[in-house]
Scaffold this motif. Structure first.
Motif, PDB file in Angstrom:
ATOM      1  N   SER A  67      -9.671   2.087 -17.575  1.00 53.53           N
ATOM      2  CA  SER A  67      -9.879   1.740 -15.816  1.00 53.53           C
ATOM      3  C   SER A  67      -8.595   0.652 -15.644  1.00 53.53           C
ATOM      4  CB  SER A  67     -11.273   1.246 -15.533  1.00 53.53           C
ATOM      5  OG  SER A  67     -11.237  -0.134 -16.089  1.00 53.53           O
ATOM      6  N   TYR A  68      -8.370   0.644 -14.245  1.00 54.52           N
ATOM      7  CA  TYR A  68      -7.391  -0.182 -13.685  1.00 54.52           C
ATOM      8  C   TYR A  68      -8.162  -0.821 -12.352  1.00 54.52           C
ATOM      9  CZ  TYR A  68      -3.314  -1.764 -10.978  1.00 54.52           C
ATOM     10  OH  TYR A  68      -2.311  -2.155  -9.926  1.00 54.52           O
ATOM     11  N   LYS A  69      -8.179  -2.224 -12.417  1.00 52.33           N
ATOM     12  CA  LYS A  69      -8.538  -2.937 -11.307  1.00 52.33           C
ATOM     13  C   LYS A  69      -7.584  -4.018 -11.058  1.00 52.33           C
ATOM     14  CE  LYS A  69     -13.153  -1.733 -12.270  1.00 52.33           C
ATOM     15  NZ  LYS A  69     -13.735  -0.745 -11.526  1.00 52.33           N
ATOM     16  N   ALA A  70      -7.266  -4.143  -9.858  1.00 50.76           N
ATOM     17  CA  ALA A  70      -6.087  -5.057  -9.429  1.00 50.76           C
ATOM     18  C   ALA A  70      -6.338  -5.621  -8.127  1.00 50.76           C
ATOM     19  CB  ALA A  70      -4.834  -4.614  -9.970  1.00 50.76           C
ATOM     20  N   LEU A  71      -5.627  -6.936  -7.841  1.00 52.06           N
ATOM     21  CA  LEU A  71      -5.442  -7.280  -6.437  1.00 52.06           C
ATOM     22  C   LEU A  71      -3.902  -7.056  -6.460  1.00 52.06           C
ATOM     23  CD1 LEU A  71      -5.897  -8.775  -3.921  1.00 52.06           C
ATOM     24  CD2 LEU A  71      -5.124 -10.756  -5.029  1.00 52.06           C
ATOM     25  N   GLU A  72      -3.740  -6.229  -5.320  1.00 47.00           N
ATOM     26  CA  GLU A  72      -2.204  -6.037  -5.016  1.00 47.00           C
ATOM     27  C   GLU A  72      -1.754  -6.808  -3.545  1.00 47.00           C
ATOM     28  OE1 GLU A  72      -1.499  -1.869  -4.950  1.00 47.00           O
ATOM     29  OE2 GLU A  72      -2.061  -1.668  -7.131  1.00 47.00           O
ATOM     30  N   ILE A  73      -0.764  -7.214  -3.477  1.00 46.46           N
ATOM     31  CA  ILE A  73      -0.135  -7.896  -2.450  1.00 46.46           C
ATOM     32  C   ILE A  73       1.092  -7.358  -1.761  1.00 46.46           C
ATOM     33  CG2 ILE A  73       0.817 -10.186  -1.541  1.00 46.46           C
ATOM     34  CD1 ILE A  73      -1.278 -11.584  -3.496  1.00 46.46           C
ATOM     35  N   ILE A  74       1.207  -7.100  -0.703  1.00 48.99           N
ATOM     36  CA  ILE A  74       2.419  -6.777   0.060  1.00 48.99           C
ATOM     37  C   ILE A  74       2.787  -7.904   0.903  1.00 48.99           C
ATOM     38  CG2 ILE A  74       3.618  -5.041   1.512  1.00 48.99           C
ATOM     39  CD1 ILE A  74       1.754  -2.908   0.445  1.00 48.99           C
ATOM     40  N   MET A  75       4.039  -8.498   0.838  1.00 51.53           N
ATOM     41  CA  MET A  75       4.181  -9.638   1.884  1.00 51.53           C
ATOM     42  C   MET A  75       5.818  -9.499   2.008  1.00 51.53           C
ATOM     43  SD  MET A  75       4.345 -13.068  -0.291  1.00 51.53           S
ATOM     44  CE  MET A  75       5.325 -13.635  -1.663  1.00 51.53           C
ATOM     45  N   ASN A  76       6.330 -10.221   3.038  1.00 50.40           N
ATOM     46  CA  ASN A  76       7.650 -10.428   3.600  1.00 50.40           C
ATOM     47  C   ASN A  76       7.643 -11.906   3.470  1.00 50.40           C
ATOM     48  OD1 ASN A  76       9.706 -11.430   4.793  1.00 50.40           O
ATOM     49  ND2 ASN A  76       9.662  -9.975   6.496  1.00 50.40           N
ATOM     50  N   PRO A  77       8.285 -12.432   2.276  1.00 49.52           N
ATOM     51  CA  PRO A  77       8.262 -14.071   1.986  1.00 49.52           C
ATOM     52  C   PRO A  77       8.677 -14.813   3.251  1.00 49.52           C
ATOM     53  CG  PRO A  77       9.280 -12.745   0.227  1.00 49.52           C
ATOM     54  CD  PRO A  77       9.313 -11.842   1.378  1.00 49.52           C
ATOM     55  N   MET A  78       9.517 -14.276   4.097  1.00 48.10           N
ATOM     56  CA  MET A  78       9.929 -15.163   5.222  1.00 48.10           C
ATOM     57  C   MET A  78       8.768 -15.277   6.225  1.00 48.10           C
ATOM     58  SD  MET A  78      12.645 -16.506   4.075  1.00 48.10           S
ATOM     59  CE  MET A  78      13.235 -17.346   5.565  1.00 48.10           C
ATOM     60  N   ARG A  79       7.893 -14.558   6.231  1.00 48.55           N
ATOM     61  CA  ARG A  79       6.949 -14.655   7.252  1.00 48.55           C
ATOM     62  C   ARG A  79       5.809 -15.593   6.868  1.00 48.55           C
ATOM     63  NH1 ARG A  79       3.551 -10.021   9.264  1.00 48.55           N
ATOM     64  NH2 ARG A  79       2.936 -11.624  10.679  1.00 48.55           N
TER      65      ARG A  79
END
Length: 359
Positions: A67-79
């Motif tokens: 199985s694969y379980k994860a927290l994923e994050i998408i971010m713009n660092p300057m924001r």
């Protein structure tokens, strides 16, 4: 220079379940979105408004108990530093502030998670940027020019390298698929040949002011004069960058290194838009005629300029030539002579524009 990152941290079943519960509860109490997408992932907007961080909980079950379980994050660092900053790009000088802001943003989640007795057996590290590995990194550079509309008109006529496809979308007015109006957008897929082959790289060059307008976002005055060139590296490409540069799989700041971003940006700028300056067709032909080249070479380059001009684009001209390899050689030679094969229409009233990297 960095624009966006997509990161992930793998979790075991028990940590995933505990985190899911905490994010769901905090989202409810803060009245922010927490919902299931069609791909089965859960999207959490708890941190989105103030920091631009989108949280994704992904859980997949494979055969043989894997199985694969994860927290994923998408971010713009300057924001993270300014929630309304959609223009500036992150560099190494912003590193310390980005790390501190990320840690601060996760503090309510950490506090809520650790307040639950049954979670005391877990070590919470999700507030530490260097905990995460990378699925995607977007490198970018901003160019500022008063001739933004003309540059974009010329850029949309640039080269589509072998292995790349141009992104198109259905346009109701013409009843056909066409490239976006204010951008030059290419993508490359993996070579598996199957329908499930994944995108490994995106190249975008776009009018930043128009992009912000299309998304109804606050616009910095400077965006009206900004062209952004962006190289979006997906997982397999990120892995190759890590391997080539001897990087670690975790470590956010290493992707802020100027030498790494510059290598990728210049490599794909050269392949697509190219380093040649823009001239009118007559000026470009005059320029080639003045060079110390063989008569046959001069003639072939002038013919290429005329074809690109007639077809209104390198990628359109390439579609009609019989020998595409020879055509690519001529395009490359023109760039080496610092002449962009795309020429300025006489009706524009301008006979010269420098390469964007010379601005």
């Amino acid at each position: 220079m960095q624009h966006t990152v997509h990161m992930f941290y793998k979790l075991n079943y028990h940590f995933y379940t505990a985190l899911f519960e905490v994010l769901q509860q905090l989202s409810a109490s803060n009245r922010t979105k927490f919902y299931k997408e069609v791909d089965g992932t859960y999207h959490c907007h708890l941190l989105l408004k103030e920091t631009g961080i989108k949280l994704i909980l992904r859980s997949k079950e494979y055969e043989e108990g894997i199985s694969y379980k994860a927290l994923e994050i998408i971010m713009n660092p300057m924001r993270l530093l300014d929630e309304n900053d959609y223009l500036q790009l992150a560099s190494m000088e912003n590193s310390k502030a980005i790390y501190a802001a990320f840690k601060r943003a996760f503090e309510p989640i950490k506090k809520k998670f650790e307040s639950k007795k049954r979670n005391r057996k877990f070590i919470f590290k999700l507030h530490l940027l260097d905990t995460y590995s990378f699925k995607r990194v977007d490198f970018a550079v901003n160019f500022y020019t008063e001739h933004i509309k003309l540059y974009m008109k010329l850029i949309r006529r640039s080269n589509v390298p072998s292995g790349f496809q141009q992104f198109v979308m259905y346009k109701e007015s013409s009843k056909r698929c066409e490239p976006p109006e204010h951008s030059f957008y290419l993508f490359r897929k993996s070579k598996s040949g199957s329908k499930s082959s994944r995108v490994t790289l995106n190249i975008q060059c776009y009018d930043k002011g128009e992009q912000l307008k299309e998304h109804n976002l606050d616009r910095d005055e400077r965006a009206e004069y900004t062209i952004r060139f962006e190289v979006q590296c997906h997982y397999s490409k990120v892995y190759r960058i890590i391997k080539r540069n001897g990087l670690n799989r975790q470590g956010f700041s290493q992707f802020l290194r100027e030498d790494i971003s510059e290598h990728e940006l210049q490599k794909y700028f050269k392949k697509t838009i190219g380093y040649g300056d823009y001239y009118t067709l007559s000026k470009a032909k005059e320029f080639i005629g003045s060079k110390r080249l063989g008569l046959e070479m001069k003639q072939s380059l002038i013919e290429t300029l005329e074809l690109v001009s007639a077809k209104r684009g390198i990628w359109k001209a390439k579609e009609v030539v019989a020998d595409k390899k020879e055509f690519d050689k001529r395009i490359k030679k023109l760039h080496e002579l610092e002449v962009n094969p795309v020429t300025i229409p006489v009706t524009e009233g301008i006979d010269y524009l420098p390469c964007l990297f010379d601005l």
